[in-house]
Design a protein around this motif. Structure first.
Motif, PDB file in Angstrom:
ATOM      1  N   GLU A 817      11.993   8.842 -13.113  1.00 12.07           N
ATOM      2  CA  GLU A 817      10.719   8.164 -12.945  1.00 12.07           C
ATOM      3  C   GLU A 817      10.884   6.894 -12.117  1.00 12.07           C
ATOM      4  OE1 GLU A 817       8.419   7.416 -16.649  1.00 12.07           O
ATOM      5  OE2 GLU A 817       8.136   9.585 -16.447  1.00 12.07           O
ATOM      6  N   GLU A 818      11.925   6.160 -12.415  1.00  9.68           N
ATOM      7  CA  GLU A 818      12.176   4.940 -11.644  1.00  9.68           C
ATOM      8  C   GLU A 818      12.411   5.289 -10.174  1.00  9.68           C
ATOM      9  OE1 GLU A 818      11.820   2.011 -12.637  1.00  9.68           O
ATOM     10  OE2 GLU A 818      11.582   2.468 -14.762  1.00  9.68           O
ATOM     11  N   THR A 820      11.489   7.885  -8.500  1.00  9.16           N
ATOM     12  CA  THR A 820      10.256   8.343  -7.857  1.00  9.16           C
ATOM     13  C   THR A 820       9.379   7.153  -7.471  1.00  9.16           C
ATOM     14  OG1 THR A 820      10.367  10.164  -9.402  1.00  9.16           O
ATOM     15  CG2 THR A 820       8.373   9.965  -8.118  1.00  9.16           C
ATOM     16  N   ARG A 821       9.273   6.233  -8.420  1.00  6.37           N
ATOM     17  CA  ARG A 821       8.396   5.092  -8.144  1.00  6.37           C
ATOM     18  C   ARG A 821       8.947   4.243  -6.998  1.00  6.37           C
ATOM     19  NH1 ARG A 821       8.147   0.215 -10.312  1.00  6.37           N
ATOM     20  NH2 ARG A 821       9.890   0.718 -11.666  1.00  6.37           N
ATOM     21  N   LEU A 823      10.931   5.145  -4.610  1.00  5.83           N
ATOM     22  CA  LEU A 823      10.860   5.855  -3.333  1.00  5.83           C
ATOM     23  C   LEU A 823       9.435   5.857  -2.806  1.00  5.83           C
ATOM     24  CD1 LEU A 823      12.712   7.283  -1.426  1.00  5.83           C
ATOM     25  CD2 LEU A 823      12.363   9.393  -2.657  1.00  5.83           C
ATOM     26  N   ASN A 824       8.487   6.014  -3.710  1.00  5.55           N
ATOM     27  CA  ASN A 824       7.098   6.020  -3.268  1.00  5.55           C
ATOM     28  C   ASN A 824       6.635   4.633  -2.838  1.00  5.55           C
ATOM     29  OD1 ASN A 824       6.696   8.722  -3.543  1.00  5.55           O
ATOM     30  ND2 ASN A 824       5.941   8.580  -5.640  1.00  5.55           N
ATOM     31  N   MET A 825       7.059   3.629  -3.569  1.00 10.45           N
ATOM     32  CA  MET A 825       6.669   2.276  -3.191  1.00 10.45           C
ATOM     33  C   MET A 825       7.224   1.913  -1.823  1.00 10.45           C
ATOM     34  SD  MET A 825       4.606   0.763  -5.017  1.00 10.45           S
ATOM     35  CE  MET A 825       4.700  -0.908  -4.413  1.00 10.45           C
ATOM     36  N   LYS A 827       7.385   3.666   0.651  1.00 12.42           N
ATOM     37  CA  LYS A 827       6.505   4.156   1.714  1.00 12.42           C
ATOM     38  C   LYS A 827       5.400   3.145   2.000  1.00 12.42           C
ATOM     39  CE  LYS A 827       8.208   8.348   2.057  1.00 12.42           C
ATOM     40  NZ  LYS A 827       9.163   8.170   0.973  1.00 12.42           N
ATOM     41  N   LEU A 828       4.985   2.462   0.955  1.00 13.64           N
ATOM     42  CA  LEU A 828       3.892   1.514   1.125  1.00 13.64           C
ATOM     43  C   LEU A 828       4.400   0.146   1.533  1.00 13.64           C
ATOM     44  CD1 LEU A 828       2.090   2.589  -2.137  1.00 13.64           C
ATOM     45  CD2 LEU A 828       1.693   3.434   0.153  1.00 13.64           C
ATOM     46  N   LEU A 829       5.510  -0.250   0.944  1.00 16.13           N
ATOM     47  CA  LEU A 829       6.078  -1.558   1.267  1.00 16.13           C
ATOM     48  C   LEU A 829       7.555  -1.368   1.588  1.00 16.13           C
ATOM     49  CD1 LEU A 829       4.596  -3.635  -1.667  1.00 16.13           C
ATOM     50  CD2 LEU A 829       4.055  -3.940   0.726  1.00 16.13           C
ATOM     51  N   PRO A 830       7.846  -1.002   2.814  1.00 18.27           N
ATOM     52  CA  PRO A 830       9.245  -0.703   3.145  1.00 18.27           C
ATOM     53  C   PRO A 830      10.134  -1.934   2.996  1.00 18.27           C
ATOM     54  CG  PRO A 830       7.803  -0.444   5.071  1.00 18.27           C
ATOM     55  CD  PRO A 830       6.951  -0.897   3.947  1.00 18.27           C
TER      56      PRO A 830
END
Lengths: 1209, 308
Positions: A817-818, A820-821, A823-825, A827-830
């Motif tokens: 879960e960590e 995933t979060r 990695l996804n974040m 994308k928004l805030l490299p």
């Protein structure tokens, strides 16, 4: 042996280059093409200079004029395809020798080149008066695969808006890739450089920018550069792009360039460059040699730092903002490295390169010492020493100053290597890095011997000599004094210091390998003597015997004492008298080496002995590995009280073997000690976790480091919550980063990561709060993910069920879960350099590998695509390489290899091969289903012809081939039984056609009247008709076949190998014999493959390289070749044969080289192959034989003796 | 929070204009309705006086409206006259002038007032004039400084021009604060990434359940180094905050987690991109004019004769 003789520098060329103009008129980013011309001003040094050999690769040459007269030329590049393609040869020995030969054949340091220009006969007489010749060459480059790299982002807008740029790059001397030149570090000349670029672009190049002028339509401008200091062609570079310009605020002659939008980063990153400048100028007491300096930051850089005359090209990824901690020292180091290389940049020969690399590495080290402190410096030296020692022990020696000359010596200086170290272009990248590493370490050894003061005086002397020479503008013969050589360097040392460093040089420079010591001791209480035993291992690979002084430091109760022992042939034992009696419970401070006096708790030590600890060679003044045995408490004392970081690090690695509470305590104390060097503390973390694991059953208290971390970094009121980040203290920042990573390596009795450690790390992530921090926490977060990764242990799988979400382990679910979060974040805030993505990808691969989630390469494939940040791509590719190995996936291996061939970024291609070597899907010793004939062919093709545009990549491919298959013929190949049959067939079938090509070549070469023929070189490759002629002329084609056949058939007049060529052809046709040579290897060619491979070759040459393609009426040329009278045939063939066998050694001194070399090779093969009986012929036949032996060594059916007696004398 | 605000705004409105649409509930509305009823009675009385037997409701309403307008206008004008003469309370003469101004013959007024057939109407019930609602008065209102006359309007509530003190007891327990901030941030991040994953392309780690751990699909960009190297706007913003906001870290620790994500400081990107160590760039800028660097020199015009 070079350094023994040379007083004056003898040029290998029959001319001296004094000035070169490079003019690039047009750079088309859309088509990725370049058009321009060069003009070389040369002074012939022989009478009747009728041929000029220059280096040029992949350039399309339109015309050549010498003093306004059209000159015919021949263009041939034997390195395009190293071995004749049809060859069924697949062993690496064979390839390596062929490759070395191909590179030698165009080696500028031997006076050779790919481009042979025939000086019009009208000018021959000029040779008598040795007048100036001006050689004018028009050329173009179309989609260059090497030399110049175009970066053209695929977005909307003009080229400038898109940030499109182009820059030159290469591995060692690679300037020939982008313009014709003498591509040698030893040929200096002055330069005039002109680049016409779009008005929105800037062209940055070497030397002083004299002026910038608009073209008439005002849409373009021309940058005029003049480089008045004689400079070698490999030091010329170019970068064109819509760069933002920053004039250094401290030094106005220094200008920085970066890509659009990065200016703020550039300002920050460059703000300390002046300090580096000042430092170097001060220690060398010498001005920076050029009048200006430019730094250019480009995307998709080949290497992080490349240094050229008065400019350096860096990777744009070195730029960083003030918020980034970890990148800052790295960038500074890169800058310092680049600048250090600016002062010394040309050498007399390849063999002298170690001096260059050594000096620049050495002064770079001095900068490190000054900027980052003595601890960092010593740590770095230890690191480098460990690196070189590990490499040499694993791979065999690294030789700094190889000697190849000396006629009759048969030994290859480095028989243990699978490549030749004779040319930079055949060197494996890893070896080259180690070479540089060893060079600066040896410089440091010299410094140890003669003192730093003298060392700097030597440098100063060398520099002032060079600057005097360079200031003599019109005396080009003086310029050779600018070239650094081993000889001059050593002479200067002996003049300045009056010391003889001969033995040192002999030991470390003329010989490869390192020293391996084993030490142990006993204390003789009666005599109060320390009996030290030092043994050496000098039999295993990469080791040598050391004889000479060695320093031993003994810390006793009464103080620290240095002893210098003599290591001699037979004496292993050394008695060292001790100064202090053992004593007990006397409260007295103990003096250390640095004069400090400390209290120690002496209860741990042996009551009978006054020895606290012993160090062998503490100053690292031998390139060695020491394995020393002393008691655990001695290591612990050494760790706690020895002030030298190297000693501390050695103690830490030794303590791993002593998992005791005392070791634990010593490590914990070091961890807590703020004065201790942070890298030592970081290392202690990992050691502590290993010790804890070893002590798992007896470990008491909370998991290792947890309470320590809590005390240092968590809130006082609520110890489970970490303080909000404040990285102002870098030491504790690094410690804070490292501890969780090390803690995650802890394991409990079930060999799982303890639950509270995992929760602790998860809490660190949860409570991580960077809002009040002036630094970015991206590296910290990345390390926390790495900690999660480290905590993973293999999943317990019940009869290999498929991994699904439902049966996911609860802990793993939290981790996932960590990830995933994160990695996804991202994308928004490299994050900076996408460090978090990189860590996440590694974590996912680890999850897959441990069987927690299904093993699947598709995610990595998407991250590996072009268009992601390079670090991310490399991480994804690393995962893919690992996947390939674990799953033995042929599909992924193919995918990777295709990327190696097609990816736009050279660095990525290089990395893929490098990672495949490090983590190979299989090796020569293991069996694998992946190992099959198709793969062998594919890799062979890759190194043979697919990587001809990038030396480094080709060497990488060779490394991979070596890793996978070893030196000999891959075991997965079927026995080449058919070779003989086919050969026989071929013999009958192709007699006539094979003669023809020879004729054609001969014609071209030998009819001086061929002004109109200057296009011939190209016609080879442009030709589409699969007829033997074109094939033959391809540079890899048939002539040898014909040749060979002739030799075999009694009909053919047996040529006198060698002699004829030598007499007739004294000005050398390096370009051509290479062809022959290469083709010589193809005896076992079979007719079946010929036609196919013809097509292949055409395809290759046309598509891949276009080595030379003016394409002016190729048919007619061919016609002319064909229609040549048949009479010259015998002589041509003779010549060809001889040239082939001579392998191009026209000049007598080269002659020796080659012979020597061939013999060496032969020797090598002798014990590798069974067909020794074939190696008995005379020198002249050596090479041929060698090829032969390769060709047939693997074929049991090859009883036929190709080399008939007639040939072999 | 929003609902009460809307309601109070509405009631303010109603108070000013007396809109009848709403059911009378508040005292202010009751007051106004009572007045209006009196007016209606007056209108009806006048109508009866004029001899009407009955009237449609709409007519009465219209006439009431007219009457009200007329009276209001008189009041307004009278006030204007009084203020014109620098007084604060209208006098009789103000009213008289007003009436004259409105074209009314003042002399007929006493006669009309004393007419015989006039009807006497009972006085409207005494209702207290409504007090101005105190709902929003927050903090202590400032009194006028001595140089401002007392009849001038009062200062508005301090929150409208100084700050809004919250009256919630701040959570002082450090652990709870941290816990809350962490949870809030995590929730926001998770919600955001889930949303992004739901609305865009995703990749999955599991084949059986592709919704389990959705990863936003990796998308190559044309210029990947820009996003990887340049600090994100969030980071820049945090950087600015750490520079300036050291003092009031207590108050915003609760809600900044939300703010950070939603705030968009894009406007002044140019400035904010400068690294905080602004010393170097500024010195550079000032010196730029005198630097003689070949790359800063103007590009020359081509010479006419030169052939390229």
């Amino acid at each position: 042996m070079n350094r023994k003789k040379d007083k004056g520098f003898e040029s290998p060329r029959p001319f001296k280059l004094t000035h070169q103009v490079v003019c690039i008129n047009n750079i088309n980013f859309q088509r990725k093409s370049v058009i321009g011309y060069v003009e070389l001003t040369i002074f012939p040094t022989v009478v009747n200079l009728n041929r000029i050999k220059l280096n040029s690769k992949q350039c399309r040459i339109y015309r050549v004029r010498v003093n306004e007269l059209e000159a015919p030329f021949i263009y041939n590049d034997p390195t395009l395809e190293v071995c004749h393609h049809e060859s069924k040869q697949r062993n690496l020995n064979y390839f390596s020798s062929a490759y070395t030969a191909a590179v030698s054949a165009v080696d500028p340091d031997a006076g050779h080149g790919e481009l042979v220009i025939k000086v019009p006969s009208e000018l021959w007489k000029q040779g008598d008066d040795l007048k100036v010749l001006k050689v004018y060459i028009e050329f173009s480059l179309d989609q260059p695969k090497g030399g110049l790299h175009f970066v053209v982002p695929d977005v909307e807008g003009s080229m400038a808006e898109r940030g499109a740029h182009v820059f030159s790059f290469g591995y060692q001397n690679s300037t020939r890739f982008w313009f014709p030149c003498v591509d040698s570090y030893s040929e200096l000349c002055t330069w005039k450089l002109e680049f016409t670029v779009d008005a929105s672009m800037v062209a940055v190049s070497c030397g002083d920018l004299v002026e910038t002028i608009y073209t008439h339509d005002m849409r373009k401008k021309t940058f005029h550069y003049v480089l008045p200091i004689p400079t070698a062609a490999p030091n010329i570079s170019l970068a064109v792009g819509p760069f933002e310009i920053l004039v250094d605020p401290y030094m106005h002659e220094v200008t920085h360039f970066c890509l659009p939008q990065l200016l703020p980063l550039l300002k920050h990153s460059m703000s300390y460059l002046h300090e580096i400048f000042e430092f170097y100028e001060e220690i060398l007491t010498c001005r920076y040699p050029y009048s200006c300096f430019k730094t250019v930051f480009v995307d998709e850089a080949y290497v992080q730092v490349s240094s050229y005359a008065s400019m350096s090209i860096f990777s744009t990824n070195l730029l960083h903002s003030a918020m980034i901690i970890d990148q800052t020292p790295q960038t500074r180091r890169c800058l310092a490295q680049a600048l250090a290389q600016q002062f010394f940049d040309c050498s007399k020969s390849q063999a002298d390169e170690w001096v260059l690399k050594g000096i620049s590495g050495y002064i770079y080290g001095l900068y490190l010492k000054k900027t980052f402190g003595v601890n960092e410096y010593r740590h770095w030296i230890k690191e480098e020493l460990d690196k070189i020692v590990d490499y040499e022990l694993k791979m065999g020696g690294v030789l700094l100053h190889p000697t190849f000359s000396g006629g009759k010596e048969k030994d290859n200086p480095t028989p243990h290597l699978h490549f030749s170290i004779k040319h930079p272009h055949t060197l494996s990248w890893e070896y080259y890095k180690m070479f540089q590493c060893k060079a600066h370490l040896v410089m440091r050894l010299i410094e140890n011997r003669i003192s730093m003061e003298f060392m700097l005086q030597v440098f100063n002397k060398l520099l002032s000599l060079a600057s005097t020479a360079s200031s003599q503008k019109y005396q080009s013969h003086m310029w050779s004094q600018m070239l650094l050589s081993t000889h001059a360097f050593l002479k200067s040392i002996s003049n300045v210091s009056g010391k003889d460093i001969g033995p040192l040089i002999k030991q470390w420079v003329d010989q490869s390998s390192v020293v391996k010591f084993f030490g142990s001791f006993a204390f003789n209480r009666k005599r109060n003597v320390l009996e030290l035993e030092i043994r050496q291992d000098y039999t295993s690979s990469g080791t040598q015997k050391y004889v000479g002084p060695i320093k031993v430091t003994v810390q006793e109760l009464d103080g620290s004492f240095n002893h210098t022992l003599q290591i001699e042939e037979n004496s292993l034992k050394h008695d060292i008298p001790c100064h202090s009696k053992s004593r007990r419970n006397k409260k007295k401070k103990i003096p250390l080496m640095n004069g400090e006096e400390v209290d120690m708790d002496l209860s741990a030590m042996d009551a009978d002995s006054p020895l606290l600890w012993i160090r062998i060679d503490p100053d690292m003044s031998i390139l060695r590995k020491v394995e020393f045995e002393q008691a655990d408490f001695m290591w612990q004392y050494q760790l706690r009280y020895e002030r030298d970081v190297v000693a501390q690090e050695e103690a830490i690695s030794a303590l791993e073997k002593f998992p005791t509470p005392a070791s634990r305590l010593a490590l914990t104390d070091i961890l807590e000690q703020e004065q201790c060097f942070y890298k030592v503390r970081m290392q202690a973390c990992f050691c502590l976790s290993r010790i804890a694991n070893a002590m798992v059953s007896t470990w008491q208290g909370p998991p290792a480091m947890k309470s320590l971390f809590t005390r240092m970094f968590c809130c006082k009121s609520c110890p489970n919550i970490v303080k909000t980040n404040n990285f102002i203290n870098f030491q504790s920042y690094f410690l804070q980063k490292t501890m969780p990573v090390a803690m995650a390596l802890l394991r409990d009795v079930q060999n799982l990561c303890p639950k509270d450690v995992l929760n602790f790390i998860l809490d660190l992530i949860k409570y991580n709060d960077n809002r009040k921090n002036k630094f970015s926490d991206n590296y910290y977060r990345a390390d926390l993910i790495e900690a999660l990764t480290n905590s993973l242990t293999p999943a317990i799988s019940i009869n290999n069920e498929v991994r699904t979400v439902d049966n996911l382990n609860a802990d793993v679910r939290l981790i996932l879960e960590e990830i995933t979060r994160f990695l996804n974040m991202e994308k928004l805030l490299p994050s900076f350099r996408n460090t978090i993505t990189v860590s996440c990808l590694r974590a996912i691969r680890q999850l897959q590998k441990n069987g927690h989630i299904p093993s699947d390469p598709s995610l990595f494939k998407s991250y590996a695509q072009y268009g992601h940040f390079v670090d991310v791509r490399i991480a994804a590719l690393e995962a893919l390489v690992d996947y390939t190995r674990v799953e033995r996936s042929a599909v992924e291996l193919q995918w990777l290899l295709i990327m190696v061939q097609n990816d736009p970024t050279h660095y990525v291609r290089h990395k893929i091969l490098g990672m495949l070597c490090k983590n190979p899907p299989f090796t020569k010793t293991t069996d694998s289903t992946l190992c099959n004939e198709a793969l062998v062919d594919q890799l062979w093709k890759l190194m043979n012809s697919g990587t001809s545009h990038d030396w480094r990549l080709r060497c990488d491919a060779v490394n991979l081939y070596y890793t996978l298959f070893g030196l000999t013929r891959p075991s997965c190949l079927p026995l080449p039984e058919l070779g003989l049959v086919l050969n026989l067939k071929e013999k009958k079938a192709v007699l006539n056609p094979t003669i023809k090509p020879e004729l054609a070549v001969g014609t071209v070469m030998d009819t001086p009247a061929s002004i109109g023929i200057h296009g011939v070189g190209m016609s080879y490759t442009v030709d589409e008709e699969p007829d033997p002629i074109s094939l033959g002329v391809c540079g890899v084609g048939q002539p040898p076949q014909g040749l060979k056949r002739k030799a075999e058939t009694p009909l053919g007049s047996p040529p006198e190998p060698g002699q004829v060529l030598q007499q007739q052809d004294d000005d050398g046709r390096g370009g051509r014999y290479k062809i022959r040579f290469n083709t010589m290897e193809d005896e076992d060619i079979d007719m079946e493959t010929v036609h196919d491979s013809q097509a292949f070759i055409h395809h290759h040459l046309n598509l891949l390289e276009r080595p030379s393609t003016p394409g002016k009426e190729p048919p007619s040329v061919e016609q002319s070749m064909l229609s040549m009278p048949a009479t010259p045939v015998p002589s041509f063939s003779k010549e060809a044969t001889s040239s082939a066998s001579k392998h191009g050694s026209e000049h007598s001194h080269h002659h020796h080289h080659h012979h020597h070399e061939h013999k060496k090779k032969k020797k090598k093969h002798k014990h590798k192959h069974k067909h020794k009986h074939k190696h008995e012929s005379k020198d002249k036949e050596k090479e041929r034989e060698r090829d032969n032996s390769h060709a047939y060594s693997n074929s049991p059916a090859s009883g036929r003796s190709l080399r008939s007696p007639s040939l072999s004398d | 929070m929003a609902d009460p605000a809307v309601a109070s705004g509405g009631s303010l409105n109603a108070g000013g204009r007396g809109s009848g649409s709403k059911a009378a509930s508040s005292p202010a509305e009751n007051y106004h309705l009572a007045r209006r009823r009196t007016l209606q009675v007056v209108v009806s009385a006048l109508l009866t006086e004029c001899g009407f037997e009955s009237a449609e409701k709409a007519v009465v309403e219209t006439l009431t409206e007219m009457m009200q307008s007329y009276i209001t206008e008189i009041g307004r004008c009278a006030k204007a006259y009084c203020e014109h003469t620098a007084r604060s309370i209208p006098t009789l003469s103000d009213t008289v002038v007003t009436l004259i101004e409105m074209g009314f013959n003042v002399d007929t007024l006493p006669v009309y007032a004393k007419r015989s057939q006039r009807m006497v109407i009972t006085a409207p019930p005494v209702t207290n004039p409504p007090v101005t609602p105190k709902a929003l008065s927050a903090g202590q209102k400032r009194t006028h400084p001595p140089h401002i006359p007392g009849h001038f309007p009062e200062f508005p509530d301090p929150h409208t021009y100084i700050k809004t003190p919250t009256f919630r007891e701040p959570v002082s327990d450090y652990q709870v604060v941290r816990e809350k901030a962490a949870t809030q941030r995590r929730d926001v991040e998770r919600a955001l990434t889930r949303f992004m994953a739901k609305t865009g392309e995703t990749q999955s780690l599991f084949k059986d359940d592709i919704t389990a751990f959705p990863l936003i699909a990796a998308r190559p960009s044309a210029i990947p180094y820009l996003s990887a190297l340049l600090p994100s706007e969030l980071e820049l913003q945090t950087l600015e905050e750490t520079d300036s906001s050291e003092q009031d870290d207590q108050t915003d620790s609760e809600n900044t987690a939300g703010n950070i994500i939603t705030d968009d400081p894009g406007a002044d990107k140019e400035n904010s991109m400068l690294p905080p160590s602004g010393v170097v760039p500024s010195t550079k800028a000032s010196e730029d004019n005198v630097i003689d660097n070949p790359y800063l020199r103007p590009v020359k015009k081509p010479k006419v004769r030169r052939k390229k």
